[in-house]
Design a protein around this motif. Structure first.
Motif, mmCIF file in Angstrom:
data_model
loop_
_atom_site.group_PDB
_atom_site.id
_atom_site.type_symbol
_atom_site.label_atom_id
_atom_site.label_comp_id
_atom_site.label_asym_id
_atom_site.label_seq_id
_atom_site.Cartn_x
_atom_site.Cartn_y
_atom_site.Cartn_z
ATOM 1 N N GLU A 32 0.797 -1.227 0.000
ATOM 2 C CA GLU A 32 0.000 0.000 0.000
ATOM 3 C C GLU A 32 0.835 1.285 0.000
ATOM 4 O OE1 GLU A 32 -3.290 -0.136 2.725
ATOM 5 O OE2 GLU A 32 -3.599 -2.285 2.401
ATOM 6 N N LEU A 33 2.094 1.192 0.384
ATOM 7 C CA LEU A 33 2.950 2.378 0.307
ATOM 8 C C LEU A 33 3.503 2.564 -1.106
ATOM 9 C CD1 LEU A 33 4.294 4.712 1.915
ATOM 10 C CD2 LEU A 33 6.250 3.194 2.246
ATOM 11 N N ALA A 34 3.611 1.485 -1.856
ATOM 12 C CA ALA A 34 4.237 1.531 -3.182
ATOM 13 C C ALA A 34 3.665 2.626 -4.092
ATOM 14 C CB ALA A 34 4.131 0.162 -3.850
ATOM 15 N N PRO A 35 2.345 2.781 -4.222
ATOM 16 C CA PRO A 35 1.824 3.830 -5.113
ATOM 17 C C PRO A 35 2.268 5.243 -4.692
ATOM 18 C CG PRO A 35 0.098 2.262 -4.578
ATOM 19 C CD PRO A 35 1.245 1.949 -3.675
ATOM 20 N N HIS A 36 2.325 5.493 -3.384
ATOM 21 C CA HIS A 36 2.771 6.811 -2.895
ATOM 22 C C HIS A 36 4.245 7.038 -3.234
ATOM 23 C CE1 HIS A 36 -0.978 7.354 -0.823
ATOM 24 N NE2 HIS A 36 -0.777 6.322 -0.017
ATOM 25 N N MET A 37 5.065 6.011 -3.048
ATOM 26 C CA MET A 37 6.493 6.156 -3.335
ATOM 27 C C MET A 37 6.761 6.239 -4.835
ATOM 28 S SD MET A 37 8.459 6.492 -0.686
ATOM 29 C CE MET A 37 7.219 7.547 0.026
ATOM 30 N N GLN A 38 5.925 5.589 -5.628
ATOM 31 C CA GLN A 38 6.074 5.706 -7.076
ATOM 32 C C GLN A 38 5.747 7.134 -7.528
ATOM 33 O OE1 GLN A 38 3.638 2.526 -8.702
ATOM 34 N NE2 GLN A 38 4.758 0.985 -7.508
ATOM 35 N N ARG A 39 4.752 7.724 -6.866
ATOM 36 C CA ARG A 39 4.429 9.139 -7.121
ATOM 37 C C ARG A 39 5.614 10.026 -6.747
ATOM 38 N NH1 ARG A 39 0.490 12.203 -4.117
ATOM 39 N NH2 ARG A 39 0.393 10.511 -2.585
ATOM 40 N N TYR A 40 6.210 9.707 -5.618
ATOM 41 C CA TYR A 40 7.350 10.476 -5.116
ATOM 42 C C TYR A 40 8.532 10.375 -6.078
ATOM 43 C CZ TYR A 40 10.683 12.107 -1.516
ATOM 44 O OH TYR A 40 11.633 12.800 -0.798
ATOM 45 N N ALA A 41 8.773 9.177 -6.612
ATOM 46 C CA ALA A 41 9.872 8.980 -7.562
ATOM 47 C C ALA A 41 9.660 9.810 -8.828
ATOM 48 C CB ALA A 41 9.999 7.497 -7.912
ATOM 49 N N GLU A 42 8.423 9.844 -9.316
ATOM 50 C CA GLU A 42 8.128 10.637 -10.512
ATOM 51 C C GLU A 42 8.268 12.129 -10.231
ATOM 52 O OE1 GLU A 42 7.097 11.956 -14.296
ATOM 53 O OE2 GLU A 42 7.961 10.078 -13.539
ATOM 54 N N LEU A 43 7.836 12.544 -9.042
ATOM 55 C CA LEU A 43 8.005 13.948 -8.648
ATOM 56 C C LEU A 43 9.483 14.321 -8.635
ATOM 57 C CD1 LEU A 43 6.874 16.613 -7.506
ATOM 58 C CD2 LEU A 43 6.955 15.576 -5.221
ATOM 59 N N LYS A 44 10.298 13.444 -8.120
ATOM 60 C CA LYS A 44 11.743 13.697 -8.092
ATOM 61 C C LYS A 44 12.316 13.761 -9.507
ATOM 62 C CE LYS A 44 13.381 12.215 -3.584
ATOM 63 N NZ LYS A 44 14.564 11.712 -2.892
ATOM 64 N N ARG A 45 11.900 12.833 -10.335
ATOM 65 C CA ARG A 45 12.424 12.828 -11.713
ATOM 66 C C ARG A 45 12.168 14.161 -12.403
ATOM 67 N NH1 ARG A 45 11.239 12.662 -16.703
ATOM 68 N NH2 ARG A 45 8.972 12.710 -16.323
ATOM 69 N N GLN A 46 10.947 14.656 -12.261
ATOM 70 C CA GLN A 46 10.604 15.929 -12.891
ATOM 71 C C GLN A 46 11.369 17.098 -12.269
ATOM 72 O OE1 GLN A 46 6.337 16.447 -12.839
ATOM 73 N NE2 GLN A 46 5.941 14.440 -13.746
ATOM 74 N N ALA A 47 11.430 17.119 -10.950
ATOM 75 C CA ALA A 47 12.088 18.225 -10.259
ATOM 76 C C ALA A 47 13.588 18.269 -10.543
ATOM 77 C CB ALA A 47 11.852 18.118 -8.755
ATOM 78 N N LEU A 48 14.187 17.107 -10.724
ATOM 79 C CA LEU A 48 15.627 17.037 -10.976
ATOM 80 C C LEU A 48 15.954 17.145 -12.465
ATOM 81 C CD1 LEU A 48 16.444 14.124 -8.501
ATOM 82 C CD2 LEU A 48 17.101 16.515 -8.212
ATOM 83 N N GLY A 49 14.922 17.154 -13.285
ATOM 84 C CA GLY A 49 15.138 17.280 -14.722
ATOM 85 C C GLY A 49 15.805 16.066 -15.338
ATOM 86 N N LEU A 50 15.462 14.897 -14.855
ATOM 87 C CA LEU A 50 16.089 13.667 -15.342
ATOM 88 C C LEU A 50 15.262 13.043 -16.454
ATOM 89 C CD1 LEU A 50 16.922 12.047 -11.861
ATOM 90 C CD2 LEU A 50 18.453 13.429 -13.300
ATOM 91 N N ASP A 51 15.940 12.445 -17.418
ATOM 92 C CA ASP A 51 15.221 11.747 -18.482
ATOM 93 C C ASP A 51 14.658 10.426 -17.970
ATOM 94 O OD1 ASP A 51 17.775 10.697 -18.129
ATOM 95 O OD2 ASP A 51 17.916 9.983 -20.200
ATOM 96 N N LYS A 52 15.283 9.883 -16.923
ATOM 97 C CA LYS A 52 14.807 8.645 -16.303
ATOM 98 C C LYS A 52 15.203 8.665 -14.829
ATOM 99 C CE LYS A 52 19.020 6.143 -17.573
ATOM 100 N NZ LYS A 52 19.607 5.020 -18.336
ATOM 101 N N MET A 53 14.423 8.005 -14.004
ATOM 102 C CA MET A 53 14.738 7.875 -12.589
ATOM 103 C C MET A 53 15.429 6.535 -12.386
ATOM 104 S SD MET A 53 14.771 8.712 -9.394
ATOM 105 C CE MET A 53 13.797 10.213 -9.337
ATOM 106 N N THR A 54 16.669 6.572 -11.928
ATOM 107 C CA THR A 54 17.404 5.341 -11.654
ATOM 108 C C THR A 54 17.484 5.110 -10.145
ATOM 109 O OG1 THR A 54 19.618 6.314 -11.420
ATOM 110 C CG2 THR A 54 18.830 5.845 -13.679
#
Length: 600
Positions: free
Chosen positions: A280-302
């Motif tokens: 149940e935490l996974a969807p929230h953390m996946q949202r967080y990962a995407e937020l980070k990707r956008q904020a950091l200007g990354l083409d992909k989140m590794t």
């Protein structure tokens, strides 16, 4: 070439004061000799422990006084080793104490055997003319619960004699990790070459906003891990095999049942933590990962990018400034607790400098009969202040427990042990948010608070899920090779992060990074502690002083009652899955807050 300081180059005020344990190394050597002699003296009581109530009480008092002295001795060498594992004298002293402890354990193995020969009725009769025995009731309750799994006294003695060998996997792991591993220097985005080590990577480079440095450091880090994977796999496989073998010898159905009984925890409590949070935490953390990707200007989140902060302000803090903030935030905990924290911050309970050979991460060691010792490495990031508060949560807890409980009832179950530490992080984070002078600072604190949940609900939770898989494989008779362990961790990561993080094979080497696997089922307990802390922090926010007083009364119990009883005393229903779900929902709200702040 490693540009880090040697231990003797670190400023004294950044190191802990071990003279509070032993004024000199000669004093330590003298005490070691005295303890070996005392063990022989205690052995003379064999067969006489329960002759009558007063003799049993006297034997218990002598035994636990001796145990406290041995604990302080072991802590002394352990702290020296943690501060500088590359020092040959520290290595030799550690080995010397390990050997002495095995000898002592063998000599005194009869003690618990004789106590287990008693039953409730006999104990009640002995208590009639020795009222002080009542204080040892919680100890006997735990001891009697183990009676069905106790082996023949000679078998127990043999296991004690082999303790140094049985603990060898952890010793080999830490010695290899801290004294032998070498990492190639790396370049940052400016082209500058910077030194690289296990400690520097985990405390600094893994969470830098400099993507070039972060990913180069991860390359260097995983290349060294890869070079050690077969050795570490053999060591970990030996640890697992040992645990499974001992569980089978004692008659447990599984190693998990064996390890959980020592925590006084049901499999329902254990599985609820792992299953509910993982799913149940996974969807929230996946949202967080995407937020980070956008904020950091990354083409992909590794995987190498997951700890990089969104916050661009990069707030820094000194140890001195952090001391004041922690003391102000924890005034809510009352004068008795506050005095403990103040004493620790001002009297060198903390080792926070950086040097070659120093242990990674942070910990609090609290031997009975003296104050706590805290290890961490100060980098200046505001995250450090939460780590310091976390470790002082352990210190405050154990100093209170030590004041109000005998050693026999001192330490609570691992299931509860991370609740007081993570509680301090939550109290401090709320204080920092209330006193933030800008929206940017509030956003920064929110992100750091999220990192608390990430550390406990993701990093250690995934370790727990992985560990459960490892034990299931081992009990099914499957070999635990480096490739198997790495594949299992990759599978665990993939199941949690899905497509939000681009994973590759080397990410599975994460199983090599943590020492928790050598402490039984420890990793999952971080999530249990934070689940409790989240619920109690909400109580404090809503009720104020009554909730604080209730929490302090729980801390003073130490290990006198079971973890479930402790948590119930705090008015938290840990058996209700909704308690875990409420904590997960709170994490989701923090991600939502950060998303809103990032848009604004």
């Amino acid at each position: 070439m490693d540009q880090r300081l040697k231990r003797n180059q670190v400023l004294t005020e950044k190191t802990w004061n071990l003279t509070d344990l032993f004024p000199t190394r000669d004093a330590f050597v003298t005490e070691l000799k005295a303890l070996l002699e005392k063990a022989s003296e205690l052995a003379s009581t064999k067969g006489k422990l329960a002759a009558n109530g007063p003799s049993l009480l006297r034997a218990l008092e002598d035994y636990f006084d001796f145990s406290a002295r041995l604990w302080r001795l072991s802590t002394y060498v352990s702290l020296k080793q943690s501060a500088d594992s590359s020092n040959p004298e520290n290595q030799a002293d550690s080995a010397r104490v390990d050997a002495a402890s095995a000898q002592i354990d063998t000599t005194l193995s009869f003690f618990e055997d004789e106590l287990m020969n008693l039953d409730e009725k006999q104990l009640s009769i002995l208590e009639l003319n020795a009222s002080g025995l009542q204080e040892y009731r919680p100890y006997f309750r735990k001891l009697f619960a183990l009676k069905p799994y106790r082996l023949h006294p000679e078998a127990e003695k043999t296991i004690k004699a082999l303790s140094e060998v049985l603990e060898a996997p952890y010793t080999i792991y830490t010695r290899s990790k801290l004294a032998d591993m070498q990492f190639l220097p790396v370049r940052d985005s400016s082209g500058k070459t910077v030194p690289m080590s296990f400690t520097i990577y985990e405390n600094s480079y893994a969470s830098t906003r400099d993507t070039t440095l972060r990913r180069n450091a991860y390359d260097s880090f995983t290349k060294t891990l890869d070079a050690y994977k077969n050795t570490f796999a053999s060591v970990y496989a030996a640890e697992v095999a040992k645990t499974v073998a001992v569980a089978n010898l004692r008659g447990y159905k599984t190693a998990t049942e064996y390890l959980l009984q020592r925590q006084l925890v049901s499999e329902e409590m254990y599985n609820n933590q792992l299953d509910i949070i993982y799913k149940e935490l996974a969807p929230h953390m996946q949202r967080y990962a995407e937020l980070k990707r956008q904020a950091l200007g990354l083409d992909k989140m590794t995987y190498a990018d997951l700890l990089a902060p969104i916050d661009t302000s990069n707030p820094q803090t000194t140890f001195e400034d952090s001391k004041q903030a922690i003391l102000e935030a924890l005034k809510i905990m009352g004068p008795e607790y506050h005095t403990i924290i103040e004493e620790g911050l001002n009297n060198r309970w903390v080792d926070y400098g950086d040097n070659v050979g120093k242990s990674t991460g942070g910990f609090c060691s609290s031997p009975y009969g003296t104050h706590s010792y805290i290890l961490m490495t100060w980098t200046g990031d505001i995250r450090n202040i939460l780590t310091l508060a976390h470790e002082f949560g352990h210190a405050g807890h154990f100093m209170l427990a030590q004041k109000y409980q005998k050693l026999a009832n001192y330490r609570p179950s691992l299931f509860f042990i991370e609740a007081p530490s993570t509680m301090n992080e939550l109290i401090l984070a709320q204080y920092l948010k209330r006193n933030a002078t800008s929206e940017e600072m509030k956003k920064s604190v929110t992100e750091r608070l999220l990192s608390t949940y990430y550390h406990n609900f993701v990093t250690h939770l995934l370790e727990g899920v992985y560990q459960r898989k490892v034990f299931r494989r081992a009990e099914a008779g499957e070999a635990l090779t480096a490739s198997t362990l790495t594949e299992l961790f990759n599978e665990t990561l993939q199941g949690f992060w899905s497509d939000s993080v681009q994973l590759d094979a080397r990410d599975g080497l994460t199983w090599m990074r943590q020492p928790h696997y050598y402490s039984g089922l420890y990793s999952y307990t971080y999530s249990a502690g934070l689940t409790v802390a989240t619920a109690v922090a909400k109580q404090i926010e809503q009720e104020g002083e009554p909730a604080v007083d209730r929490w302090l009364s729980v801390l003073k119990e130490g290990g006198r009652i079971t973890p479930q009883e402790l948590i119930e005393k705090a008015k938290v229903d840990i058996l209700n899955p909704e308690t875990i779900r409420n904590a997960v929902a709170y994490v989701g709200s923090l991600v939502t807050d950060l998303q809103a702040a990032s848009v604004n």
